[in-house]
Design an enzyme around this catalytic site. Structure first.
Site, mmCIF file in Angstrom:
data_model
loop_
_atom_site.group_PDB
_atom_site.id
_atom_site.type_symbol
_atom_site.label_atom_id
_atom_site.label_comp_id
_atom_site.label_asym_id
_atom_site.label_seq_id
_atom_site.Cartn_x
_atom_site.Cartn_y
_atom_site.Cartn_z
ATOM 1 N N ARG A 99 -9.952 14.003 -56.988
ATOM 2 C CA ARG A 99 -9.943 13.021 -56.380
ATOM 3 C C ARG A 99 -10.117 11.624 -56.836
ATOM 4 O O ARG A 99 -9.761 10.520 -55.921
ATOM 5 C CB ARG A 99 -10.650 13.223 -54.854
ATOM 6 C CG ARG A 99 -10.048 14.283 -53.928
ATOM 7 C CD ARG A 99 -11.039 14.750 -52.776
ATOM 8 N NE ARG A 99 -12.056 15.481 -53.193
ATOM 9 C CZ ARG A 99 -13.180 15.923 -52.416
ATOM 10 N NH1 ARG A 99 -12.937 15.750 -51.193
ATOM 11 N NH2 ARG A 99 -13.825 16.703 -52.891
ATOM 12 N N ASP A 172 -2.226 13.159 -43.727
ATOM 13 C CA ASP A 172 -2.106 11.791 -44.260
ATOM 14 C C ASP A 172 -0.792 11.475 -44.757
ATOM 15 O O ASP A 172 -0.312 12.185 -45.459
ATOM 16 C CB ASP A 172 -3.620 11.246 -45.004
ATOM 17 C CG ASP A 172 -3.606 12.269 -46.336
ATOM 18 O OD1 ASP A 172 -2.565 12.322 -47.065
ATOM 19 O OD2 ASP A 172 -4.542 12.990 -46.301
ATOM 20 N N LYS A 195 -3.880 7.852 -41.000
ATOM 21 C CA LYS A 195 -5.169 7.516 -40.919
ATOM 22 C C LYS A 195 -5.720 6.465 -41.233
ATOM 23 O O LYS A 195 -5.560 6.069 -42.621
ATOM 24 C CB LYS A 195 -5.955 8.963 -41.461
ATOM 25 C CG LYS A 195 -6.184 9.317 -42.888
ATOM 26 C CD LYS A 195 -6.808 10.371 -43.302
ATOM 27 C CE LYS A 195 -6.731 10.576 -44.735
ATOM 28 N NZ LYS A 195 -7.291 11.793 -45.281
ATOM 29 N N ARG A 197 -9.612 5.453 -42.607
ATOM 30 C CA ARG A 197 -11.006 5.842 -42.996
ATOM 31 C C ARG A 197 -12.137 5.006 -42.790
ATOM 32 O O ARG A 197 -11.959 3.735 -43.072
ATOM 33 C CB ARG A 197 -11.168 6.543 -44.410
ATOM 34 C CG ARG A 197 -10.420 7.885 -44.447
ATOM 35 C CD ARG A 197 -10.990 8.569 -45.894
ATOM 36 N NE ARG A 197 -10.216 9.931 -46.339
ATOM 37 C CZ ARG A 197 -10.766 10.926 -45.820
ATOM 38 N NH1 ARG A 197 -11.903 11.173 -44.934
ATOM 39 N NH2 ARG A 197 -10.081 11.969 -46.107
ATOM 40 N N ASP A 225 -11.853 19.811 -47.237
ATOM 41 C CA ASP A 225 -13.581 19.332 -47.793
ATOM 42 C C ASP A 225 -14.407 19.759 -46.687
ATOM 43 O O ASP A 225 -14.800 20.939 -46.101
ATOM 44 C CB ASP A 225 -13.623 18.261 -48.350
ATOM 45 C CG ASP A 225 -15.055 18.051 -49.111
ATOM 46 O OD1 ASP A 225 -15.822 18.982 -48.750
ATOM 47 O OD2 ASP A 225 -15.325 17.186 -49.598
ATOM 48 N N THR A 226 -14.256 18.557 -45.770
ATOM 49 C CA THR A 226 -15.426 18.643 -44.413
ATOM 50 C C THR A 226 -14.528 19.194 -43.210
ATOM 51 O O THR A 226 -15.049 19.401 -42.210
ATOM 52 C CB THR A 226 -16.024 17.465 -44.044
ATOM 53 O OG1 THR A 226 -14.981 16.447 -44.088
ATOM 54 C CG2 THR A 226 -16.892 17.285 -45.357
#
Length: 314
Positions: A99, A172, A195, A197, A225-226
């Site tokens: 990332r 996204d 989206k 952030r 991830d989360t």
């Protein structure tokens, strides 16, 4: 095996042994013997317990957190080169740090480039990986990179569901190219989510671009991830009239509280590959093995055959 080809052996670090064992079963070979000895201060030593002289050595190791997995791989590469291996190939179902592939703000590192430099400096001759977060990471390496796609296992699974009124969606805009490839192959519409952030791992606002009314939605992403983005997108799809929402996510990072978010969300199903070991209990998560995909790629690389037939879509 062709007598003109050098022998090959497969080894694995601690956390990716599950994958290496599956790959070796598909290849019909024994997993190589290797010892990783840990010292009291956290340092560790890698030692091959059999000769690799003149062999093609395949090291199966994903570099998911923590950093020990990356360090293990670096030491394995170094040990193989010092033991006179003919060539060393890193088999990385999940390439961590991907990332961080560019400077998106001042005074930050480009970790994906740093990791690639470390692997090449350690002595890797080739890398086999899957669904990089950004395709351009292949260019960070000065050695060949075989970039596989989880679509070759995901698409047959989706087709087996026989869903009517299906649309492909991306949580996204950054994943639009990947999702569009699925939509074109399956000949179904594409829907985008936009989206914004507030900060890393926190989504402030999300909107749907496209029609999901009475549709079976398949969200496509390279990693979760989360699970904040993917579950927010799923809930938004249902609020906009979707019939059902499923998610295809190649790499199951699933940091807490991701599993609980998936359970509490509008998702019907979350489909992962086993590139990262996922050991938590979830009624909504389906794991699909990619061991056969990697085993077939190893077989083709070893025998100098094309791997393009591995790709359903790119």
């Amino acid at each position: 095996m062709d007598s003109f080809l050098p022998p090959f052996k497969v080894f694995s670090g601690d956390k990716s042994r599950y994958m290496a064992e599956e790959i070796c079963k598909e290849l019909g070979v024994e997993l190589g013997s290797m010892k990783i000895e840990h010292f009291a201060d956290g340092e560790f030593e890698v030692c091959f317990e059999e000769s690799v002289r003149g062999c093609e050595v395949y090291l199966v190791q994903s570099t998911f957190p923590n950093c020990d997995n990356l360090m293990e791989l670096l030491l394995m590469i170094d040990a193989a080169k010092r033991a006179s291996a003919k060539s060393v190939i890193a088999v990385m179902p999940y390439f961590g740090w991907a990332r961080q592939d560019r400077k998106d703000k001042p005074r930050v590192s480009i970790a994906a480039k740093l990791v690639s430099d470390m692997l090449v400096t350690a002595g890797v001759d080739r890398v086999i990986t899957m669904d990089l977060h950004a395709d351009q990471i292949q260019g960070f390496f000065n050695v060949p990179v075989d970039h596989l796609y989880a679509s070759s296992v995901f698409i047959p699974y989706i087709q087996s569901l026989k869903l009517d009124d299906m649309v492909i969606a991306t949580p996204d805009v950054g994943g639009a190219k990947r999702a569009n490839s699925y939509a074109k192959y399956l000949d179904v519409p594409l829907v985008l989510c936009h989206k914004q952030r507030a900060k890393a791992n926190v989504v402030a606002k999300m909107t749907v671009i496209g029609d999901v009314q009475d549709k079976n939605v398949i969200l496509v992403d390279d990693m979760v991830d989360t699970a904040g983005t993917i579950t927010k997108a799923a809930n938004l799809m249902m609020e906009n009239g979707a019939k059902s929402v499923r998610a295809l996510c190649t790499h199951a990072i699933m940091s807490d509280p991701a599993t609980q978010r998936v359970e509490d969300s509008a998702l019907t199903e979350m489909i992962f590959t086993n590139s990262i070991p996922y050991k938590k209990e979830s009624s909504k998560c389906t794991i699909i093995s990619v061991a056969r995909l990697f085993a077939d790629t190893i077989r083709r690389v070893h025998s100098y055959q094309s791997i393009s037939s591995q790709y359903l879509i790119k």
